[in-house]
Write a protein that holds these residues in place. Structure first.
Motif, PDB file in Angstrom:
ATOM      1  N   ILE A 276       0.819  -1.101  -0.066  1.00  0.00           N
ATOM      2  CA  ILE A 276       0.140  -0.032   0.101  1.00  0.00           C
ATOM      3  C   ILE A 276       0.940   1.310  -0.068  1.00  0.00           C
ATOM      4  N   VAL A 277       1.920   1.184   0.809  1.00  0.00           N
ATOM      5  CA  VAL A 277       2.927   2.443   0.911  1.00  0.00           C
ATOM      6  C   VAL A 277       3.495   2.465  -0.552  1.00  0.00           C
ATOM      7  N   GLN A 278       3.855   1.504  -1.208  1.00  0.00           N
ATOM      8  CA  GLN A 278       4.547   1.522  -2.629  1.00  0.00           C
ATOM      9  C   GLN A 278       3.438   2.205  -3.572  1.00  0.00           C
ATOM     10  N   PHE A 279       2.124   1.819  -3.425  1.00  0.00           N
ATOM     11  CA  PHE A 279       1.328   2.351  -4.362  1.00  0.00           C
ATOM     12  C   PHE A 279       1.115   3.714  -4.114  1.00  0.00           C
ATOM     13  N   ILE A 280       0.810   4.118  -2.753  1.00  0.00           N
ATOM     14  CA  ILE A 280       0.641   5.565  -2.509  1.00  0.00           C
ATOM     15  C   ILE A 280       1.766   6.403  -3.121  1.00  0.00           C
ATOM     16  N   GLN A 281       2.988   5.940  -2.956  1.00  0.00           N
ATOM     17  CA  GLN A 281       4.280   6.698  -3.332  1.00  0.00           C
ATOM     18  C   GLN A 281       4.257   6.629  -4.805  1.00  0.00           C
ATOM     19  N   SER A 282       3.703   5.634  -5.556  1.00  0.00           N
ATOM     20  CA  SER A 282       3.721   5.806  -6.925  1.00  0.00           C
ATOM     21  C   SER A 282       2.760   6.764  -7.214  1.00  0.00           C
ATOM     22  N   GLN A 283       1.734   6.935  -6.651  1.00  0.00           N
ATOM     23  CA  GLN A 283       0.894   8.327  -7.169  1.00  0.00           C
ATOM     24  C   GLN A 283       1.336   9.651  -6.660  1.00  0.00           C
ATOM     25  N   ASP A 284       1.847   9.749  -5.499  1.00  0.00           N
ATOM     26  CA  ASP A 284       2.103  10.696  -4.934  1.00  0.00           C
ATOM     27  C   ASP A 284       3.533  11.303  -5.251  1.00  0.00           C
ATOM     28  N   GLN A 285       3.805  11.383  -6.737  1.00  0.00           N
ATOM     29  CA  GLN A 285       4.942  12.231  -7.112  1.00  0.00           C
ATOM     30  C   GLN A 285       4.681  13.406  -8.037  1.00  0.00           C
ATOM     31  N   LYS A 286       5.545  14.148  -8.052  1.00  0.00           N
ATOM     32  CA  LYS A 286       5.175  15.456  -9.037  1.00  0.00           C
ATOM     33  C   LYS A 286       5.067  15.184 -10.390  1.00  0.00           C
ATOM     34  N   ILE A 287       4.068  15.379 -10.923  1.00  0.00           N
ATOM     35  CA  ILE A 287       3.286  14.797 -12.197  1.00  0.00           C
ATOM     36  C   ILE A 287       3.700  16.302 -13.160  1.00  0.00           C
ATOM     37  N   GLU A 288       4.114  15.769 -14.330  1.00  0.00           N
ATOM     38  CA  GLU A 288       4.208  16.552 -15.129  1.00  0.00           C
ATOM     39  C   GLU A 288       3.356  16.265 -16.489  1.00  0.00           C
ATOM     40  N   VAL A 289       3.068  17.458 -16.941  1.00  0.00           N
ATOM     41  CA  VAL A 289       2.051  17.118 -18.402  1.00  0.00           C
ATOM     42  C   VAL A 289       2.872  17.797 -19.432  1.00  0.00           C
ATOM     43  N   VAL A 290       3.225  16.939 -20.568  1.00  0.00           N
ATOM     44  CA  VAL A 290       4.011  17.158 -21.588  1.00  0.00           C
ATOM     45  C   VAL A 290       3.196  17.321 -22.767  1.00  0.00           C
ATOM     46  N   LEU A 291       3.198  18.613 -23.331  1.00  0.00           N
ATOM     47  CA  LEU A 291       2.409  18.564 -24.743  1.00  0.00           C
ATOM     48  C   LEU A 291       3.385  18.873 -25.865  1.00  0.00           C
ATOM     49  N   GLU A 292       3.389  17.744 -26.747  1.00  0.00           N
ATOM     50  CA  GLU A 292       4.367  17.464 -27.837  1.00  0.00           C
ATOM     51  C   GLU A 292       3.209  17.819 -29.031  1.00  0.00           C
ATOM     52  N   GLY A 293       3.860  18.566 -30.017  1.00  0.00           N
ATOM     53  CA  GLY A 293       3.054  18.909 -31.017  1.00  0.00           C
ATOM     54  C   GLY A 293       3.765  19.625 -32.307  1.00  0.00           C
ATOM     55  N   LYS A 294       3.056  20.420 -32.952  1.00  0.00           N
ATOM     56  CA  LYS A 294       3.559  21.159 -34.152  1.00  0.00           C
ATOM     57  C   LYS A 294       2.798  22.183 -34.521  1.00  0.00           C
ATOM     58  N   ILE A 295       3.474  23.290 -35.427  1.00  0.00           N
ATOM     59  CA  ILE A 295       2.678  24.235 -35.867  1.00  0.00           C
ATOM     60  C   ILE A 295       2.525  23.987 -37.457  1.00  0.00           C
ATOM     61  N   VAL A 296       1.331  24.219 -38.011  1.00  0.00           N
ATOM     62  CA  VAL A 296       1.312  23.838 -39.375  1.00  0.00           C
ATOM     63  C   VAL A 296       0.789  25.025 -39.948  1.00  0.00           C
ATOM     64  N   ARG A 297       1.017  25.223 -41.302  1.00  0.00           N
ATOM     65  CA  ARG A 297       0.373  26.456 -41.989  1.00  0.00           C
ATOM     66  C   ARG A 297      -0.010  25.795 -43.371  1.00  0.00           C
TER      67      ARG A 297
END
Length: 514
Positions: A276-297
């Motif tokens: 249970i501790v391992q599960f909680i620690q796996s969720q209680d991490q600093k979470i980053e959201v990465v937006l990958e993409g491009k600009i099209v013309r």
């Protein structure tokens, strides 16, 4: 009265012989004669008390007393019984003194008892001891005679307390109060549970199936438990509560949630607590959201001069009108946005060729920590933007746009949902102030998204409108003064471009909380 005279005679004679060790054979004969006398006159000597007078209630729950239909009712209550390491024969003597009964024990009633209980009747205690130590008994008046179950069946013509049994279960490790709750939940309506708090024992007197189930569960749950408190840093209790509760052993483990301190306290078997501790620690991490993409013309053809019909393409389609400040422009005052699945995104990229000439301007990558607001700039004329990926090819467009963006993402870890908010300021590049196409700053209400990490975000509708004048002429003749006009054609047409921003969110974790 004749019946009791016989009884008193046999008892007296038995006691006389008891002081004479050499007369063991004679004592056994007297016992057999006493048992025969009890059996012959049982119909006239037995007195059955009403159920209402049967037993003292165990506790405030008013549990129905255990009933033993195969024997006469013993209503005498032992208000307290505290025995440690006492042979059964001595136990019978104590019962005799407390209840005013005469107990005649055979050699088969062997064993040592440790038990401390309250408000248990003589009937209940003797039934427990009989089943635990393997003997039977019968009562005639104030005299109780003990024998083997086989002798009982021969004498009485029936099995001793058929279908009933008892057990004294020692609790070594588990919480006794928790085990009591489990035992009471498994007993039948007429079964009895007694708790020996002093010696950490649970006494069960019930139908055989119920006693078996309780013993089995006690054995399973009587294990070492440990407790661990985990302080949350990057997630809230509400995000983890349901999942943590599923991991606890019912009736054995427990979990406590401290909302004010944002901590979780887990009590369970050591290996369960670790997982249970391992599960909680796996969720209680600093979470980053990465937006990958491009600009099209897209340089739009005449048929699609007003841009792509995003409303017909995107799911969760929305449109935001931009409230301009500064000089007006013929360029777009709106952003259209929505989502596409991976499959639909691939189809769209192929279909854009039918709208005009498609050019990939530049790839972009946006990183943000969940729950933290940040600002970034998308600029078609800035190769040094932190969003650009310099190792990849890009093409600058000084006539394009710059988009200042306030962005915040909030991740629900277990559901992998991302709530996103964008607040844009739009600058159209190129031209002189006051002219069509001059810099125009736009602001609007935040754009809100609820998106899964496998979806694509599309921001379209960014139209750059410009008028282009082209001259076609016949070589040489078209350059002649005066007459050359007959050999030239001046044509004015729209040369519109639509800019599209594609972004795909991805959830990443950047290290466990300590």
């Amino acid at each position: 009265m004749g019946h009791y005279k016989h009884i008193y005679f046999y008892i007296f004679f038995y006691l006389v012989l008891s002081v004479c060790p050499a007369q063991a054979a004679e004592r056994e004969i007297v016992v057999d004669q006493m048992l025969d006398a009890f059996e012959d006159d049982s119909t006239t000597a037995e007195t059955v008390m009403p159920d209402s007078e049967y037993s003292t209630v165990l506790n405030a729950q008013k549990v129905e007393p255990f009933k033993t239909p195969d024997q006469a009712v013993l209503k005498e209550a032992l208000h307290s019984l505290d025995i440690k390491g006492l042979p059964l024969r001595n136990v019978f003597n104590e019962i005799s003194q407390k209840a005013g009964l005469t107990l005649v024990a055979s050699e088969q009633a062997q064993g040592v008892l440790t038990l401390s209980v309250e408000d248990i009747s003589v009937a209940e205690l003797l039934s427990v001891l009989a089943h635990v130590y393997g003997f039977a008994f019968d009562r005639q008046g104030d005299v109780i005679a003990f024998m083997t179950p086989a002798d009982y069946q021969v004498r009485m013509g029936k099995e001793f307390q058929k279908g009933q049994t008892a057990a004294i279960v020692k609790i070594e490790q588990a919480d006794l109060a928790g085990m009591e709750i489990l035992a009471r939940a498994l007993k039948t309506e007429t079964g009895r549970i007694f708790i020996d708090y002093k010696n950490r024992q649970i006494v069960v007197l019930d139908a055989a199936a119920s006693v078996g189930a309780i013993k089995s569960l006690m054995k399973e749950r009587d294990v070492i438990v440990t407790t661990k408190t985990i302080a949350l840093v990057n997630v809230t209790i509400g995000e983890l509560k349901g999942e943590v509760e599923k991991l606890i052993h019912p009736g054995l483990g427990k979990v406590e949630f401290n909302e004010s301190e944002q901590s979780i306290t887990v009590t369970d078997q050591p290996e369960t607590v670790v997982s249970i501790v391992q599960f909680i620690q796996s969720q209680d991490q600093k979470i980053e959201v990465v937006l990958e993409g491009k600009i099209v013309r897209i340089m739009l053809n005449e048929e699609h001069a007003d841009g792509v019909d995003w409303e017909a393409i995107l799911s969760d389609y929305q449109q935001v009108e931009l409230n301009g400040t500064g000089e007006e422009s013929s360029n777009s005052h709106q952003i259209q946005f929505g989502m596409l699945s991976e499959e639909d995104f691939d189809v769209l990229l192929e279909a854009l060729d039918t709208v005009g000439d498609v050019e990939d301007l530049m790839p972009i990558e946006i990183k943000a920590v969940s729950g933290q607001e940040q600002t970034f700039i998308i600029d078609t004329n800035n190769p040094f933007s932190s969003l650009m990926l310099p190792e990849k090819d890009f093409q600058l467009d000084p006539q394009g746009f710059k988009l200042n963006t306030q962005f915040m993402a909030q991740v629900v870890p277990l559901e992998k949902n991302i709530s996103m908010r964008f607040l844009f300021q739009l600058f159209w590049m190129g031209g002189n102030v006051g002219d069509s196409g001059a810099v125009v700053i736009r602001a609007h209400e935040p754009v809100m998204f609820q998106v899964k990490s496998d979806m694509h975000l599309v921001f379209g509708g960014l139209l750059k409108r410009q008028t282009v004048s082209r001259t076609r002429k016949v070589p040489l003749l078209g350059d002649l003064p005066v007459l050359g006009g007959a050999f030239r054609r001046d044509r004015v047409h729209s040369d519109n471009a639509e800019y599209i921003i594609f972004l795909k969110p991805k959830i990443e974790k950047s290290g466990s909380a300590k």
